[in-house]
Design a protein around this motif. Structure first.
Motif, short mmCIF file in Angstrom:
data_model
loop_
_atom_site.label_atom_id
_atom_site.label_comp_id
_atom_site.label_asym_id
_atom_site.label_seq_id
_atom_site.Cartn_x
_atom_site.Cartn_y
_atom_site.Cartn_z
N CYS A 98 0.59 -1.30 0.09
CA CYS A 98 0.07 0.07 -0.07
C CYS A 98 0.86 1.27 -0.06
O CYS A 98 0.32 2.45 -0.22
CB CYS A 98 -0.89 0.07 1.19
SG CYS A 98 -2.12 -1.36 1.02
N ASP B 74 2.87 2.67 -8.06
CA ASP B 74 1.69 2.98 -7.72
C ASP B 74 0.96 1.74 -7.21
O ASP B 74 0.82 0.72 -7.41
CB ASP B 74 0.91 3.01 -9.28
CG ASP B 74 -0.72 3.62 -8.98
OD1 ASP B 74 -1.02 3.24 -7.94
OD2 ASP B 74 -1.31 3.86 -10.07
N ARG C 181 -1.75 0.54 -6.34
CA ARG C 181 -3.02 0.04 -7.07
C ARG C 181 -2.44 -0.93 -8.09
O ARG C 181 -2.55 -1.98 -8.23
CB ARG C 181 -4.04 1.00 -7.95
CG ARG C 181 -5.11 1.18 -7.14
CD ARG C 181 -5.98 2.53 -7.53
NE ARG C 181 -5.23 3.52 -7.31
CZ ARG C 181 -5.43 4.46 -6.18
NH1 ARG C 181 -6.32 4.06 -5.66
NH2 ARG C 181 -4.72 5.69 -6.08
N LYS D 18 -2.28 -5.20 -7.91
CA LYS D 18 -2.81 -5.81 -9.25
C LYS D 18 -2.00 -6.86 -9.60
O LYS D 18 -2.30 -7.99 -9.87
CB LYS D 18 -3.47 -4.89 -10.00
CG LYS D 18 -4.19 -5.43 -11.17
CD LYS D 18 -4.40 -4.42 -12.40
CE LYS D 18 -4.74 -5.08 -13.65
NZ LYS D 18 -4.50 -4.35 -14.79
N GLN E 98 -7.33 1.20 3.88
CA GLN E 98 -6.41 0.31 3.30
C GLN E 98 -6.56 -1.14 3.18
O GLN E 98 -6.41 -2.02 2.05
CB GLN E 98 -5.00 0.33 4.31
CG GLN E 98 -3.66 0.57 3.60
CD GLN E 98 -2.62 0.71 4.58
OE1 GLN E 98 -2.56 0.00 5.34
NE2 GLN E 98 -1.76 1.95 4.28
N MET F 56 -9.12 -1.71 0.35
CA MET F 56 -8.31 -1.70 -0.95
C MET F 56 -7.43 -3.03 -1.18
O MET F 56 -7.85 -3.80 -2.36
CB MET F 56 -7.03 -0.67 -1.02
CG MET F 56 -6.32 -0.46 -2.13
SD MET F 56 -5.43 1.11 -2.39
CE MET F 56 -3.96 0.72 -1.47
N THR G 258 -10.32 -5.74 -2.04
CA THR G 258 -10.79 -5.13 -3.34
C THR G 258 -9.92 -5.99 -4.49
O THR G 258 -10.52 -6.61 -5.42
CB THR G 258 -10.82 -3.95 -3.57
OG1 THR G 258 -11.50 -3.39 -2.50
CG2 THR G 258 -11.68 -3.50 -5.03
N PHE G 259 -8.72 -5.50 -4.24
CA PHE G 259 -7.86 -6.00 -5.46
C PHE G 259 -7.73 -7.70 -5.61
O PHE G 259 -7.47 -8.23 -6.57
CB PHE G 259 -6.43 -5.50 -5.48
CG PHE G 259 -6.31 -4.19 -6.09
CD1 PHE G 259 -6.35 -3.93 -7.36
CD2 PHE G 259 -6.70 -2.78 -5.23
CE1 PHE G 259 -6.30 -2.87 -8.00
CE2 PHE G 259 -6.68 -1.56 -5.90
CZ PHE G 259 -6.29 -1.62 -7.42
N ARG H 61 -10.78 -8.70 -7.38
CA ARG H 61 -10.59 -8.32 -8.89
C ARG H 61 -9.80 -9.47 -9.50
O ARG H 61 -9.92 -9.72 -10.68
CB ARG H 61 -10.11 -6.97 -9.01
CG ARG H 61 -11.05 -5.95 -9.37
CD ARG H 61 -10.49 -4.76 -9.53
NE ARG H 61 -11.19 -3.56 -8.67
CZ ARG H 61 -10.71 -2.51 -8.92
NH1 ARG H 61 -9.66 -2.16 -9.46
NH2 ARG H 61 -11.53 -1.64 -8.13
#
Lengths: 131, 292
Positions: B126, B134, B136, B140, B167, B170, B173-174, B177
């Motif tokens: 993070c 980045d 994100r 990913k 955090q 996040m 979520t990833f 995904r």
């Protein structure tokens, strides 16, 4: 680094299509004896890329260790084969788990990017522009 | 002391002296091995005694890997800190070590790994430690490559310390995904110290057999501590003066001390935080003789 790990490892440099198999250039390697576990090998063998494993043993200068074609499973896991010196399962076990590459490098087949191996630890870190 | 994530990037923070400190501190060793035991339990590998090929992401000096070795598994360890890996070499850990950055992807062939654990590492993703980072994209890349390399139905258990809810959201979520099913298991949610979050992920569609395990110390008695204060102090409540605002002399002191109810409540509270608390017996909070 054992050949087991080498067999799983691919490079993820930008521009590499598969990045596999990494070409092994070993300057120094040692063998450490490990107890053979047939069940583990049975689960592992379908996941092994045989050609990459053979190529790796050739790169270490051991052309006789493994045959070009993978022997059939019945032969490898035959009753009592684990106790016979020089049997297929013994050789596979030796190749995968007992050989430790200490110094050398791994070369990406697509981009020729070289990953050095230092004290048995491959450095797979990429530079900012390679991600 | 702020958490290490706030001090420096992982490869800088875990320098030689920090790596040594980390591995010689018996407290850290104990915590690490306890977390790894729990992670291995959550990994729920089939109980058939067959060793598996596992990943240890952020293996550091191999403390968590030692737990895997004790259970007979083969493992491949990833870490970004050279000094930590040097200590791991000294300790002669059984697994193979790789110097790599998990935010750049794991770089493994698809479908070959039987499971993955990670102890206190994912939260580093993070942070943006370089201008090119980045979070994100790095999350990913990490979860994408983890999903690819795991065999179908394999699990990954990632213990992490999120700085805040955002955090943690996040990270989850990833993971989702990337295609994982699963969620966060929190052990000892009532304790600030013993609280540990584990992201338990399963490769492939969610099944009943892959339902999320329960966290420890998460039993029914979750009521907040100040709900049951009012029982014997109703009189005071109506007056509406805080006890501590009264002058010392006028403060109502109870003759019999805090009482058995209070004691049991406190014991329950400590139990929920994961402390070792003696069982409640008929002797708990009993009256003592008066001494002069």
């Amino acid at each position: 680094m054992r050949l087991l790990t080498h067999n799983m490892l691919a490079s993820n440099v930008r521009g590499a299509t598969t990045g596999y198999p990494l070409k092994l250039e070993a300057a120094k390697w040692v063998t450490k004896e490990v107890e053979l576990n047939a069940d583990f090998l049975r689960g592992l063998l379908p996941k092994i890329d045989w050609r990459a494993l053979v190529a790796a043993t050739r790169a270490l200068g051991l052309p006789e260790l493994l045959p070009e074609e993978q022997p059939p499973e019945e032969e490898i896991f035959a009753e009592g084969a684990a106790n016979v010196e020089g049997s297929a399962i013994r050789r596979i076990h030796h190749a995968l788990l007992e050989i430790h590459v200490q110094e050398g490098s791994l070369v990406c087949p697509d981009t020729s990017r070289c990953f050095p191996i230092d004290k048995g630890i491959p450095n797979m870190m990429l530079h900012e522009d390679e991600v | 002391m702020p958490r290490p994530e706030f001090q420096a990037p992982p490869d800088v923070f875990y320098n030689e002296s920090e790596a040594r400190k980390y591995t010689t501190s018996s407290r850290i060793i104990e915590i690490q091995s306890r977390i790894s035991e729990r992670a291995l339990e959550l990994l729920a590998l089939p109980n058939d005694g067959v060793p598996k090929l596992l990943l240890d992401i952020g293996c550091g000096s191999g403390l968590s890997g030692e737990t895997l070795t004790e259970h007979g598994h083969q493992w491949i360890g990833y870490d970004i800190s050279k000094s930590m890996l040097d200590v791991a070499l000294e300790r002669e850990t059984e697994g193979d070590l790789l110097l790599a950055d998990m935010g750049q992807g794991l770089g493994l062939r698809p479908g070959v790994i039987d499971g993955a654990i990670s102890i206190s590492a994912v939260q580093w993703l993070c942070n943006a430690d370089k201008s090119s980072h980045d979070p994100r994209l790095r999350l990913k890349a990490f979860f994408g490559s983890l999903y690819r390399c795991l065999a179908k139905g394999a699990r990954a258990v990632l213990q992490f310390y999120a700085d805040n809810v955002k955090q943690s959201e996040m990270i989850v979520t990833f993971a989702m995904r990337a295609g994982f099913a699963g969620g966060v298991v929190v052990d000892w949610p009532h304790s600030s110290k013993a609280k540990k979050s584990y992201l338990v992920l399963t490769c492939g569609p969610p099944l009943i057999s892959t339902s999320l395990p329960k966290g420890k110390g998460e039993n029914g008695e979750m009521c907040s501590d100040d709900d049951d204060d009012s029982s014997d102090e109703d009189g005071e409540k109506t007056v509406g003066i805080y006890e501590r605002n009264r002058s010392k002399k006028r403060q109502k002191t109870k003759k019999n001390g805090k009482g058995k109810d209070w004691l049991l409540k406190k014991k329950e509270q400590m139990r929920r935080r994961g402390h070792d608390v003696p069982a409640d017996t008929k002797y708990t909070g009993r009256k003592r003789k008066t001494y002069f």
